[in-house]
Design a protein around this motif. Structure first.
Motif, short mmCIF file in Angstrom:
data_model
loop_
_atom_site.label_atom_id
_atom_site.label_comp_id
_atom_site.label_asym_id
_atom_site.label_seq_id
_atom_site.Cartn_x
_atom_site.Cartn_y
_atom_site.Cartn_z
N SER A 46 0.86 -1.18 0.00
CA SER A 46 0.00 0.00 0.00
C SER A 46 0.89 1.23 0.00
N LEU A 47 0.40 2.32 -0.59
CA LEU A 47 1.20 3.53 -0.76
C LEU A 47 0.62 4.68 0.05
N ALA A 76 -2.14 -2.71 3.26
CA ALA A 76 -1.11 -3.64 2.77
C ALA A 76 -1.46 -5.07 3.18
N ASP A 77 -2.02 -5.21 4.39
CA ASP A 77 -2.46 -6.52 4.86
C ASP A 77 -3.55 -7.07 3.95
N GLN A 113 -5.10 -10.72 -0.74
CA GLN A 113 -5.52 -10.83 -2.13
C GLN A 113 -4.48 -11.59 -2.94
N ALA A 114 -3.20 -11.29 -2.71
CA ALA A 114 -2.13 -12.01 -3.40
C ALA A 114 -2.18 -13.49 -3.07
N ALA A 125 0.72 -8.19 -4.63
CA ALA A 125 -0.48 -7.44 -5.03
C ALA A 125 -0.41 -6.05 -4.42
N PHE A 126 -0.80 -5.03 -5.19
CA PHE A 126 -0.93 -3.67 -4.69
C PHE A 126 -2.35 -3.46 -4.20
#
Length: 454
Positions: free
Chosen positions: A155-156, A171-172, A177-178, A186-187
């Motif tokens: 995550s950004l 981000a978690d 998702q990944a 995954a982003f």
């Protein structure tokens, strides 16, 4: 006195901000650092948060013990640390989860925000690639070499959120998702938030469904390929909620597993299917009953005893049952699973290996397991329709089964051509929409009445 006070303060700080296993910063420290950066820049820093999770690390702890698992985590942390740039920060969330905070340090202070975000994405992808590469080498411990794989969510800040606390949670979400999609990376995207809310809603509804008995069993016929005569059924779980919405097993089974409720749900399936068997047998309907078992239902002798007790207490005999497990199930705690299988087989249960051909099982293990039935995966049955390339695989499975004195059920038969080809190759039992999908019990009874009068 002053030195003692300083030592105590350092100890308190360490307890508050450091992970005791790896001595890395913990989540609290990482959030503290991100908030410091926001305050010091007078705005929002450009940063990427990478959330790392090892895949199936529970298997390592189960096989080697937690002490060995902890040793691997410390070694993995050191490898990850070596991939970071100056200024990047590695912390441990807990368990087998780690967090990396990557701060963007643009050389050109006048660089526009769009260029900064692009640079941040490229930098985060490059860092993720270095981490994956660093963990590719096996970990040597207890005389063995163990390979680990990892899923990473990114995550950004501030692109995805303007709140430091949220960027880690995002981000978690991206990491899950990944993992769900079988990808390494995954982003975060806003759609994941909606998926998370839908998941939480489904979890809540799942508990309600258990309390209000919204689950049902439907039964898919298993039949002789040459005659079409029904010889058994497979009990399949269905969920229709109070307002008539049908929820797919692909949605609610993973939730039951994550909530550790598969044992309770499996008990309900056994009890309900047993009562149906008793009712049918009392009316002269002598079908076998196939049910799917999860890993949580196959943890050694005690789990096997529980299955037997459920079956007998509800008026049925082990010989009436086909207990199905997948090839993938055999990969999880294999010694416990095989112990349960051997005990169940000794008591008279018929054991079936579902989805056979996906590539998980070794032939050596297959020969040593007390199997009675192989179920050919639908993927291979589909290839029998005008595709001669599929025949050698099906023929090889049938030849293997004959050599091991195991019966075969072909799943997913949908066309007459598939049925005829399977019969010609020597397969005697089938399952699929050519005859019927899963139906309520009363419709199965109607099928049998029609069969008997025709």
């Amino acid at each position: 006195m002053q030195c003692e006070r300083e030592r105590q303060q350092q100890e308190i700080y360490k307890l508050a901000y450091r992970d005791p296993l790896t001595d890395l910063p913990n989540r609290r420290f990482l959030l503290h650092r991100l908030n410091q950066l926001v305050a010091s820049t007078g705005g929002l820093p450009q940063a990427a948060v990478l959330f790392l999770d090892f895949n199936d690390f529970k298997l390592v702890n189960d096989a080697l013990g937690h002490a060995a698992g902890d040793k691997i985590l410390r070694r993995a942390a050191r490898r990850i640390q070596h991939t970071l740039r100056d200024g990047d920060l590695l912390g441990r969330q807990g368990g087998d989860e780690f967090i990396v905070v990557m701060i963007d340090n643009p050389r050109d202070a006048q660089a526009c925000e769009e260029d900064g975000m692009r640079r941040l994405v490229v930098g985060a992808e490059a860092l993720a690639g270095r981490i994956v590469k660093a963990l590719e080498q096996p970990f040597a411990i207890q005389g063995h070499r163990h390979h680990l794989s990892i899923s990473i969510g990114i995550s950004l800040l501030p692109c995805c959120t303007t709140v430091p606390e949220w960027v880690i949670d995002q981000a978690d979400m991206a990491m899950y998702q990944a993992k769900k999609q079988g990808h390494q990376l995954a982003f975060y995207s806003p759609g994941m938030e909606q998926q998370r809310l839908q998941r939480l809603s489904l979890e809540s509804r799942f508990y309600h469904a258990l309390e209000c008995e919204e689950f049902q069993l439907h039964y898919q016929p298993i039949w002789e390929i040459d005659s079409g005569r029904l010889v058994g059924v497979e009990a399949l779980l269905r969920w229709t909620d109070a307002v008539g919405n049908r929820i797919s097993p692909g949605e609610f089974i993973p939730i039951a597993e994550d909530l550790r409720l598969m044992g309770s749900l499996g008990d309900w399936v056994l009890k309900t299917a047993a009562r149906q068997l008793v009712d049918w047998r009392a009316r002269g309907i002598t079908l076998s009953m196939a049910v799917n078992l999860s890993v949580s239902q196959l943890q050694g002798r005690q789990a096997a005893e529980h299955i037997r007790d459920q079956v007998v207490a509800n008026g049925t005999q082990p010989e009436w049952w086909h207990l199905e497990l997948t090839e993938e199930t055999l990969m999880h705690e294999p010694e416990e699973v095989e112990e349960a299988m051997n005990v169940l087989s000794d008591w008279g249960f018929h054991l079936a290996l579902d989805d056979f051909g996906r590539g998980y099982s070794s032939l050596a293990r297959l020969q040593s397991m007390p199997l009675d039935i192989l179920k050919i995966d639908k993927l291979f049955v589909d290839r029998l329709d005008g595709d001669s390339a599929g025949e050698p695989i099906v023929q090889a499975i049938l030849d293997l089964a004959r050599h091991l004195s195991i019966h075969v059920v072909a799943e997913g038969i949908e066309t007459i051509a598939q049925r005829d080809r399977l019969w010609a190759l020597g397969c005697h039992w089938g399952q699929g929409f050519l005859v019927s999908g899963a139906r309520p019990a009363d419709e199965i009874e109607q099928m049998i009445e029609t069969e008997q009068t025709s």
